[in-house]
Motif scaffolding. Structure first.
Motif, PDB file in Angstrom:
ATOM      1  N   VAL A  95      41.202  53.589   5.904  1.00 41.54           N
ATOM      2  CA  VAL A  95      39.063  53.365   5.752  1.00 41.54           C
ATOM      3  C   VAL A  95      39.164  52.241   3.836  1.00 41.54           C
ATOM      4  O   VAL A  95      38.661  51.339   3.899  1.00 41.54           O
ATOM      5  N   ASN A  96      40.217  52.642   3.575  1.00 36.83           N
ATOM      6  CA  ASN A  96      40.018  51.430   2.325  1.00 36.83           C
ATOM      7  C   ASN A  96      41.040  50.736   2.024  1.00 36.83           C
ATOM      8  O   ASN A  96      42.292  50.722   2.557  1.00 36.83           O
ATOM      9  N   TRP A  97      40.550  49.535   2.173  1.00 37.53           N
ATOM     10  CA  TRP A  97      41.969  48.473   2.433  1.00 37.53           C
ATOM     11  C   TRP A  97      41.608  47.766   1.197  1.00 37.53           C
ATOM     12  O   TRP A  97      40.973  47.066   0.578  1.00 37.53           O
ATOM     13  N   THR A  98      42.734  47.134   0.530  1.00 37.38           N
ATOM     14  CA  THR A  98      42.883  45.782  -0.287  1.00 37.38           C
ATOM     15  C   THR A  98      43.024  44.739  -0.431  1.00 37.38           C
ATOM     16  O   THR A  98      44.196  44.775   1.049  1.00 37.38           O
ATOM     17  N   ASP A  99      42.592  43.597  -1.168  1.00 36.43           N
ATOM     18  CA  ASP A  99      42.599  42.959  -0.992  1.00 36.43           C
ATOM     19  C   ASP A  99      44.049  41.807  -1.688  1.00 36.43           C
ATOM     20  O   ASP A  99      44.015  42.329  -2.784  1.00 36.43           O
ATOM     21  N   HIS A 100      44.801  41.351  -0.632  1.00 39.91           N
ATOM     22  CA  HIS A 100      46.116  40.741  -1.447  1.00 39.91           C
ATOM     23  C   HIS A 100      45.610  39.295  -1.719  1.00 39.91           C
ATOM     24  O   HIS A 100      46.189  38.059  -1.874  1.00 39.91           O
ATOM     25  N   GLY A 101      43.785  38.758  -0.875  1.00 39.17           N
ATOM     26  CA  GLY A 101      43.857  37.238  -1.687  1.00 39.17           C
ATOM     27  C   GLY A 101      44.969  36.800  -0.109  1.00 39.17           C
ATOM     28  O   GLY A 101      45.128  37.065   0.920  1.00 39.17           O
TER      29      GLY A 101
END
Length: 303
Positions: free
Chosen positions: A57-63
Motif C-alpha cells: 500500500v505504502n510505496w517508498t520512492d528510491h528515485g
C-alpha cells in the motif's frame, strides 16, 4: 497513497510510470519502472525508477538509479526492463536504442546494468549492448529487440526473453551478462510485446501484451519447459483505461498473487503518460489464470 485501507490505483501518482517489473527480495517488494516524461506525446523516456514496499500500500520512492546516460552506447528511449538478483548482485535488463557505431547500425537493443543493492546505483555491466538489432533478423524492422524479461529456473539456468512481433529467448551464462547458446524465436498466439516469464507448481508461464479482441490485452501461454512448446491459454486482462498499451508484471507475496500493469488513468495521463497499477490475480485449480479485475481502490494492506 492509501485510502480506506487500500492502495489507490494508480499506485504511483507523483510521476508517470510504465512497464512495471516487480521483484521480491528479503521480504520486500521492489518495483522497477519506466518513466514517461511530462507532456509527452510519444514514448519519451530518459530514465528508470525504483520503488519499494512491505505492505503493498505504502510505496517508498528510491528515485532514478539508472538512466540512458548509464549506457554510453545508447542513443534514446529508456523503455521496459526487469531486474533480478543472483549471488548477491542485481541485474537490470533494459530496452533502449543503440547509437550508430562499430557494434550496431542503430535500432533497438538490450543492455544490462548491475548493482550490489536493489536500489542501486547501477552501472553498465559489460560496456556494450547484450543484444543488438543485427542479432535478430526474423522481424524486418528496427524496434523488435525490446522488453526483456529474465527468469532463473530451479536448476540455476537463466533465460532471457524479449521481443516485439516475435518472442525471442536465449540461455544466459551464470554470470548473467553473456549468452549461452543461440537466439531462438517463436510467435505465441496474438503476441505483440512485453513478455513476463515465471514458474509456479512445475508449470511455466509466458504472459505478454497481445492483440486479444482489441490490442493491447494481456494473454498467456503455459509450458512444461521454459524452452517450450508453449500452449496458448487465453486473455487474462482486457484493455486498460486511457492507454492503448499495457504491460504485465506478476509476483507472489505473503500468500497472494499480485498483477501489475499500467494505464493512463491519472487526470493528465494517456497512452504516452502512463501510470502503474496493481490488482490481485487468481488461479484455477488446474493452474490456469482467472481474468484480472481492474479496480480503482487497489489491493488491501499485507497483514
Amino acid at each position: 497513497m492509501p485510502f480506506a485501507g487500500h492502495a489507490q490505483n494508480p499506485i504511483i501518482q507523483t510521476i508517470y510510470t510504465a512497464d512495471p517489473a516487480p521483484m521480491v527480495y528479503n521480504d520486500t517488494v521492489y518495483l522497477y519502472t519506466g518513466h514517461d516524461e511530462d507532456g509527452s506525446n510519444w514514448f519519451t523516456m530518459k530514465n528508470w525508477h525504483v520503488y519499494s514496499t512491505t505492505d503493498m500500500v505504502n510505496w517508498t520512492d528510491h528515485g532514478s538509479p539508472l538512466s540512458l546516460k548509464t549506457f554510453k552506447w545508447a542513443k534514446k528511449d529508456a523503455w521496459a526492463g526487469q531486474c533480478i538478483e543472483r549471488n548477491g548482485k542485481f541485474y537490470w535488463y533494459v530496452a533502449t536504442f543503440h547509437k550508430k557505431d562499430k557494434n550496431s547500425n542503430g535500432g533497438a537493443a538490450i543492455g544490462v546494468a548491475v548493482s550490489d543493492r536493489p536500489t542501486g546505483p547501477f552501472k553498465d555491466a559489460i560496456g556494450k549492448a547484450l543484444i543488438t538489432n543485427e542479432m535478430t533478423t526474423d522481424m524486418k524492422y528496427g524496434w523488435d529487440d525490446i522488453d526483456p524479461t529474465v527468469f532463473i529456473d530451479d536448476d540455476g539456468q537463466a533465460y532471457l526473453f524479449w521481443g516485439n512481433g516475435s518472442c525471442k529467448w536465449i540461455k544466459l551464462k551464470d554470470n548473467m551478462i553473456e549468452a549461452d547458446g543461440p537466439i531462438h524465436t517463436f510467435k505465441p498466439k496474438h503476441y505483440i510485446e512485453g513478455p513476463w516469464v515465471y514458474k509456479r507448481k512445475g508449470l511455466y508461464y509466458l504472459v505478454y501484451a497481445g492483440a486479444g479482441t482489441k490490442p493491447e490485452m494481456i494473454e498467456y501461454c503455459t509450458a512444461k519447459s521454459p524452452e517450450g512448446p508453449w500452449t496458448y491459454r487465453g486473455i487474462i486482462e482486457g484493455n486498460v483505461e486511457n492507454s492503448f498499451t499495457t504491460h504485465p508484471g506478476i509476483i507472489d507475496y505473503h500468500g497472494k498473487t499480485y498483477f501489475f500493469y499500467h494505464n493512463g488513468a491519472l487526470p493528465t495521463g494517456g497512452s504516452y503518460r502512463r501510470s502503474i497499477c496493481v490488482d490481485y490475480m487468481y488461479y484455477n485449480q488446474d493452474g490456469t489464470i482467472k481474468k484480472v479485475i481492474q479496480t480503482k481502490k487497489g489491493v488491501e494492506p499485507v497483514k
